[in-house]
Structure formats: structure tokens, C-alpha cells
Design a protein around this motif. Structure first.
Motif, PDB file in Angstrom:
ATOM      1  N   CYS A   1      32.127  45.772  38.857  1.00 34.22           N
ATOM      2  CA  CYS A   1      31.932  44.483  39.519  1.00 34.22           C
ATOM      3  C   CYS A   1      32.054  44.665  41.023  1.00 34.22           C
TER       4      CYS A   1
ATOM      5  N   GLN B   1      37.773  36.467  44.886  1.00 36.61           N
ATOM      6  CA  GLN B   1      36.971  37.266  43.960  1.00 36.61           C
ATOM      7  C   GLN B   1      37.788  38.406  43.370  1.00 36.61           C
TER       8      GLN B   1
ATOM      9  N   GLU C   1      40.378  37.193  40.745  1.00 41.03           N
ATOM     10  CA  GLU C   1      39.831  36.919  39.421  1.00 41.03           C
ATOM     11  C   GLU C   1      39.584  38.203  38.629  1.00 41.03           C
ATOM     12  N   LEU C   2      39.130  39.239  39.309  1.00 46.40           N
ATOM     13  CA  LEU C   2      38.867  40.506  38.634  1.00 46.40           C
ATOM     14  C   LEU C   2      40.168  41.169  38.176  1.00 46.40           C
TER      15      LEU C   2
ATOM     16  N   GLY D   1      35.623  35.964  36.456  1.00 49.71           N
ATOM     17  CA  GLY D   1      35.907  37.394  36.519  1.00 49.71           C
ATOM     18  C   GLY D   1      35.959  38.017  35.144  1.00 49.71           C
TER      19      GLY D   1
END
Length: 251
Positions: free
Chosen positions: A205, A214, A217-218, A242
Motif C-alpha cells: 500500500c 493514511q 489506518e494501515l 486501510g
């Protein structure tokens, strides 16, 4: 939070003493392990069994250009523990490289405050990428004590991609998915990161430079998988983008 890393083998005892002195041990590598033997041993450890404690290797590029992202990851790492706490428990082993031929690893850590304290003492230093050494450390740890997943956060790749893929393939045999989180748009890094993720059954990702939301979330999604397996990631994917990105790529 309370809790200490897993009571150590001799190598972890060295890690503990080194941490107390403000230093972390060099990550170990081995090019001569017998693959069949360590696959059998890793499966016997059953890190994916129901109720097993989640173990996640959290690997970061700590070369000079990475300081802003290192600081961001330091601030966000507690979110991984919080996500995992709803599912059980999580131990994290921090692995990072920087400078000239320096690749280090902590012991297993179950306390977000302790991990944040360790990370805050580490400064980024100029140097080439050492992703191969990170993958070797993950393989060694997976064979010796069991690992459910690995996260890597970086923006570049300056190594022989075929050698990285060979190491990634061994992690795939050990059923350790690698989540490759790429900051930015470097095409060479993307090609290598995607292949490492594919060979391990993980996911690649991208996140934008400096995009804390971002990356958060991952990392939450990776922690959910490490603590609760595929089913936990599937549940999280219903509400979190994510997690949906990760589960959409995993085998």
C-alpha cells in the motif's frame, strides 16, 4: 500499560542489556539455514493458532531522509497496540536500519509506552537501504519463536531485487505475510515492494508523504491481523479503508 517482552532466550537477554545501555543489538542474519527444518519448526510453534499471542515485526527505514516519517511512526505506534487490545494481545519487535551497515532489533515489546520511549532515542542517519537484512531477521525470528506478520515502512530500494525476492519467498513458506507500506512514488521501490508482498501473501500500500491518517489506518489493519488473524482483518475491513486495502490483496 504494563507488561514486558517475552522472557528471553539468550539473544533476547543481550537485547535487554543493550536497551538498558541505550543501544540495540545488530540484527542477526544467516544465509545457511535449512529451509525445510525452519519451516517445520515454525509451524510447530503455531503462531496462527486460536488464542496465540500476536507477534508483529515492525520494520522501518531509518536513513536520513526518513526522520519525519520516523517521528510520525513513533506517534502512531500506540494505535497498533490499541487495535490489538480489543482482539487479545500483541508483542512488537522493532527492526530498523540506518547509516553504514547498521541494522538493529529490539526484544519483544508488549508496552506501547516502552516502544515509544525506545523509538524517541533513535535518530535517522544517512545510508543505503538494507531491506534484505530486515527480511533475514524476520525469517530467523519466525523460525525460532513464531511471527504472525511483518510491517515495513520505507520509500526506497537500493538492493538486488532478486535476492530480496528469495528471502521473501522463504517468509512466504513460513506463512508470514509482509505488509509493505510505501511512502511516495518511487517506481523502483514500488516494483520491489509489490513483489515482496506478493511472495509472502501480504499486501503493498502507498501513503502520501507526511500523511499520518493514511499510515495510521494501515498500521491499525496490520495490528488487527497480527492479533486476530484474517477474520479480524475481514471484520475491520467493513469499516476501515486501510484494512480493506490489505485484505483485497492477501491470498
Amino acid at each position: 500499560m504494563s507488561g514486558e517482552p517475552t522472557k528471553p532466550r539468550s539473544g533476547d537477554a543481550v537485547s535487554a542489556r543493550a536497551e538498558a545501555n541505550g543501544k540495540l543489538p545488530q540484527a542477526k542474519t544467516s544465509a545457511s539455514e535449512d529451509i525445510a527444518a525452519f519451516v517445520a519448526k515454525a509451524r510447530a510453534m503455531s503462531p496462527h493458532a486460536p488464542g496465540a499471542k500476536g507477534r508483529l515485526i515492525f520494520a522501518l527505514d531509518a536513513t536520513m531522509s526518513r526522520q519525519p516519517t520516523w517521528d510520525m511512526a513513533c506517534a502512531l505506534q500506540a494505535d497498533m497496540f490499541r487495535e490489538a487490545s480489543a482482539l487479545g494481545s500483541l508483542d512488537i519487535r522493532l527492526v530498523y536500519y540506518r547509516g553504514f551497515n547498521e541494522c538493529r532489533a529490539t526484544g519483544w515489546i508488549s508496552d506501547s509506552t516502552r516502544l515509544a520511549s525506545l523509538m524517541s532515542k533513535i535518530d535517522c542517519r544517512g545510508g543505503d537501504t538494507q531491506i534484505g537484512r530486515v527480511l533475514s531477521e524476520a525469517r530467523r525470528e519466525a523460525a525460532s519463536s513464531g511471527v504472525r506478520a511483518m510491517v515495513f515502512v520505507g520509500d526506497a530500494m537500493e538492493e538486488r531485487v532478486d535476492e530480496l525476492c528469495a528471502k521473501a519467498g522463504e517468509l512466504g513458506m513460513l506463512k508470514v505475510p509482509v505488509f509493505m507500506f510505501q511512502e511516495g512514488h518511487d517506481a523502483t521501490a514500488e516494483q520491489a515492494f509489490r513483489e515482496i508482498a506478493r511472495l509472502t501473501g501480504g499486501a503493498w500500500c502507498r501513503f502520501d508523504p507526511g500523511a499520518a491518517a493514511q499510515l495510521r489506518e494501515l498500521l491499525r489493519a496490520a495490528a488487527a491481523y497480527a492479533a486476530g488473524g484474517r477474520e479480524a482483518l475481514l471484520r475491520l475491513a467493513k469499516t476501515a479503508s486501510g484494512a480493506a486495502k490489505l485484505i483485497g490483496q492477501m491470498k
